[in-house]
Scaffold this motif. Structure first.
Motif, mmCIF file in Angstrom:
data_model
loop_
_atom_site.group_PDB
_atom_site.id
_atom_site.type_symbol
_atom_site.label_atom_id
_atom_site.label_comp_id
_atom_site.label_asym_id
_atom_site.label_seq_id
_atom_site.Cartn_x
_atom_site.Cartn_y
_atom_site.Cartn_z
ATOM 1 N N THR A 33 0.827 -1.215 0.000
ATOM 2 C CA THR A 33 0.000 0.000 0.000
ATOM 3 C C THR A 33 0.861 1.266 0.000
ATOM 4 O O THR A 33 0.489 2.260 -0.607
ATOM 5 N N GLY A 34 2.022 1.212 0.640
ATOM 6 C CA GLY A 34 2.927 2.375 0.620
ATOM 7 C C GLY A 34 3.411 2.659 -0.799
ATOM 8 O O GLY A 34 3.410 3.816 -1.247
ATOM 9 N N LEU A 37 0.591 4.199 -2.850
ATOM 10 C CA LEU A 37 0.397 5.616 -2.538
ATOM 11 C C LEU A 37 1.521 6.467 -3.149
ATOM 12 O O LEU A 37 1.267 7.518 -3.741
ATOM 13 N N ARG A 38 2.767 5.994 -3.035
ATOM 14 C CA ARG A 38 3.890 6.768 -3.593
ATOM 15 C C ARG A 38 3.766 6.889 -5.118
ATOM 16 O O ARG A 38 4.063 7.947 -5.679
ATOM 17 N N MET A 55 1.450 11.142 4.953
ATOM 18 C CA MET A 55 2.647 10.295 4.893
ATOM 19 C C MET A 55 3.883 11.091 5.322
ATOM 20 O O MET A 55 4.733 10.574 6.050
ATOM 21 N N GLU A 59 1.851 9.998 9.620
ATOM 22 C CA GLU A 59 0.508 9.572 10.057
ATOM 23 C C GLU A 59 -0.071 8.555 9.079
ATOM 24 O O GLU A 59 0.404 8.428 7.957
ATOM 25 N N LEU A 60 -1.140 7.893 9.491
ATOM 26 C CA LEU A 60 -1.793 6.935 8.611
ATOM 27 C C LEU A 60 -2.779 7.635 7.690
ATOM 28 O O LEU A 60 -3.409 8.628 8.064
ATOM 29 N N VAL A 61 -2.919 7.106 6.489
ATOM 30 C CA VAL A 61 -3.956 7.553 5.573
ATOM 31 C C VAL A 61 -5.263 6.891 6.045
ATOM 32 O O VAL A 61 -5.245 5.807 6.647
ATOM 33 N N MET A 66 -7.706 3.441 2.130
ATOM 34 C CA MET A 66 -6.819 2.283 2.051
ATOM 35 C C MET A 66 -7.593 1.006 1.693
ATOM 36 O O MET A 66 -7.136 0.180 0.918
ATOM 37 N N GLY A 87 2.233 -3.838 4.342
ATOM 38 C CA GLY A 87 1.801 -2.512 4.812
ATOM 39 C C GLY A 87 0.295 -2.405 5.017
ATOM 40 O O GLY A 87 -0.219 -1.323 5.305
ATOM 41 N N PHE A 88 -0.412 -3.495 4.870
ATOM 42 C CA PHE A 88 -1.861 -3.541 5.070
ATOM 43 C C PHE A 88 -2.215 -4.905 5.652
ATOM 44 O O PHE A 88 -1.687 -5.920 5.168
ATOM 45 N N ARG A 90 -3.150 -1.978 8.665
ATOM 46 C CA ARG A 90 -2.418 -1.238 9.691
ATOM 47 C C ARG A 90 -3.318 -0.812 10.855
ATOM 48 O O ARG A 90 -2.826 -0.247 11.829
ATOM 49 N N GLN A 94 -9.164 -2.030 9.371
ATOM 50 C CA GLN A 94 -8.716 -2.569 8.067
ATOM 51 C C GLN A 94 -8.676 -4.098 8.118
ATOM 52 O O GLN A 94 -9.066 -4.776 7.163
ATOM 53 N N ARG A 158 13.856 8.223 1.440
ATOM 54 C CA ARG A 158 12.414 8.402 1.399
ATOM 55 C C ARG A 158 12.062 9.619 2.246
ATOM 56 O O ARG A 158 12.646 9.828 3.297
ATOM 57 N N ASP A 160 9.810 10.181 4.231
ATOM 58 C CA ASP A 160 9.391 9.912 5.615
ATOM 59 C C ASP A 160 10.424 9.069 6.380
ATOM 60 O O ASP A 160 10.128 8.554 7.447
ATOM 61 N N ARG A 169 6.382 7.553 13.060
ATOM 62 C CA ARG A 169 5.866 6.322 12.440
ATOM 63 C C ARG A 169 5.922 5.157 13.425
ATOM 64 O O ARG A 169 5.022 4.315 13.454
HETATM 65 P P1 AMP Z 1 5.077 2.099 4.015
HETATM 66 O O1 AMP Z 1 5.771 2.236 2.704
HETATM 67 O O2 AMP Z 1 4.333 0.816 4.159
HETATM 68 O O3 AMP Z 1 5.995 2.382 5.177
HETATM 69 O O4 AMP Z 1 3.950 3.238 4.060
HETATM 70 C C1 AMP Z 1 4.289 4.599 3.986
HETATM 71 C C2 AMP Z 1 3.143 5.452 4.498
HETATM 72 O O5 AMP Z 1 1.989 5.248 3.690
HETATM 73 C C3 AMP Z 1 2.688 5.167 5.903
HETATM 74 O O6 AMP Z 1 3.470 5.811 6.889
HETATM 75 C C4 AMP Z 1 1.253 5.712 5.871
HETATM 76 O O7 AMP Z 1 1.240 7.116 5.912
HETATM 77 C C5 AMP Z 1 0.802 5.299 4.475
HETATM 78 N N1 AMP Z 1 0.181 3.953 4.480
HETATM 79 C C6 AMP Z 1 0.638 2.827 3.842
HETATM 80 N N2 AMP Z 1 -0.172 1.788 4.079
HETATM 81 C C7 AMP Z 1 -1.162 2.229 4.886
HETATM 82 C C8 AMP Z 1 -2.308 1.627 5.485
HETATM 83 N N3 AMP Z 1 -2.594 0.326 5.324
HETATM 84 N N4 AMP Z 1 -3.099 2.411 6.263
HETATM 85 C C9 AMP Z 1 -2.846 3.713 6.439
HETATM 86 N N5 AMP Z 1 -1.788 4.349 5.915
HETATM 87 C C10 AMP Z 1 -0.945 3.630 5.126
#
Ligand code: AMP
Length: 220
Positions: A33-34, A37-38, A55, A59-61, A66, A87-88, A90, A94, A158, A160, A169
């Motif tokens: 999921t990350g 989003l990217r 991000m 914080e979480l989306v 998601m 990443g899902f 979280r 969900q 990255r 974040d 995080r």
């Molecule tokens: P990651 O690459 O998995 O570390 O995700 C990077 C960022 O994307 C996280 O810090 C959140 O802001 C957002 N994100 C990714 N997956 C989720 C999820 N399942 N629920 C909420 N936010 C998410």
């Protein structure tokens, strides 16, 4: 019967690397999921701007966004044999919705693996982690070349992964995502792996765990 694997664990545990390998080797679709989003941010999708702000703060989306992303990917033809989720889920909301979606798909095995790494090691790894600005490939901290091994793109930190956001995080992980582990922990298909070991050892142990959980004959 389909096989679905959830890679749980804090940021920097190595979930993405292992998820990619497992998906490749078993013919499953990796859903990170990350990464999704990217990619949406890179493509300039207007609804991704709100996600980017969250991000960048660590914080979480929101859950509905998601869940919609994952639901859509699960419908894809290449998800038919199953998926590896990185990443899902979280949040517990969900996780509950994912159970409902899997129920709708029928009797599919769900293996949940927690990749356990001590916090000091996570902070160290995230500080030196680099990601390709072009294709999104994450490099091992030991990879110090400025160019991506896969596509030659520029390796960057990255947004974040800077120290302030990393600490936020990790806090969010403890508050929102640790309860998801408790949601899954009592299931016969739940496993935990020591993610502080060398990647090839983690890989071998994970493969054995997935096969073992699957042969337990339980769906989840
Ligand atoms: P990651 O690459 O998995 O570390 O995700 C990077 C960022 O994307 C996280 O810090 C959140 O802001 C957002 N994100 C990714 N997956 C989720 C999820 N399942 N629920 C909420 N936010 C998410």
């Amino acid at each position: 019967m389909g096989l679905n694997v959830i890679m749980m664990g804090p940021p920097g545990a190595g979930k993405g690397t292992q998820a990619g390998r497992i998906a490749r080797e078993r013919g499953l679709l990796k859903i990170s999921t990350g990464d999704i989003l990217r990619d949406a941010i890179k493509e300039g999708q207007p609804e991704a701007l709100l996600a980017k702000a969250k991000m960048d703060r660590g914080e979480l989306v929101d859950d509905p966004t998601m869940i919609a992303i994952v639901r859509q990917r699960l419908l894809r033809q290449d998800a038919r044999k199953g998926v590896v989720l990185d990443g899902f889920p979280r949040t517990v909301a969900q996780a509950r919705t994912l159970d409902q979606i899997l129920d709708e798909r029928g009797q599919e095995t769900l293996v949940v693996v927690d990749v356990v790494v001590p916090e000091a090691e996570l902070v160290r790894r995230l500080a030196s982690r680099r990601i390709c600005s072009n294709c999104g490939t994450t490099a091992d901290p030991s990879y110090l070349e400025p160019a991506c091994q896969k596509c030659g793109g520029k390796m960057v930190q990255r947004a974040d992964d800077n120290q302030g956001v990393v600490l936020e995080r990790l806090k969010v992980y403890h508050r929102e995502t640790k309860p998801v582990l408790e949601y899954y922990r009592k299931r016969p298909t739940f496993r935990a792996v020591n993610g502080a070991q060398a990647p090839d050892i983690v890989a071998r142990e994970l493969d054995d765990m997935i096969d073992d959980a699957r042969s337990a004959g339980k769906v989840r």
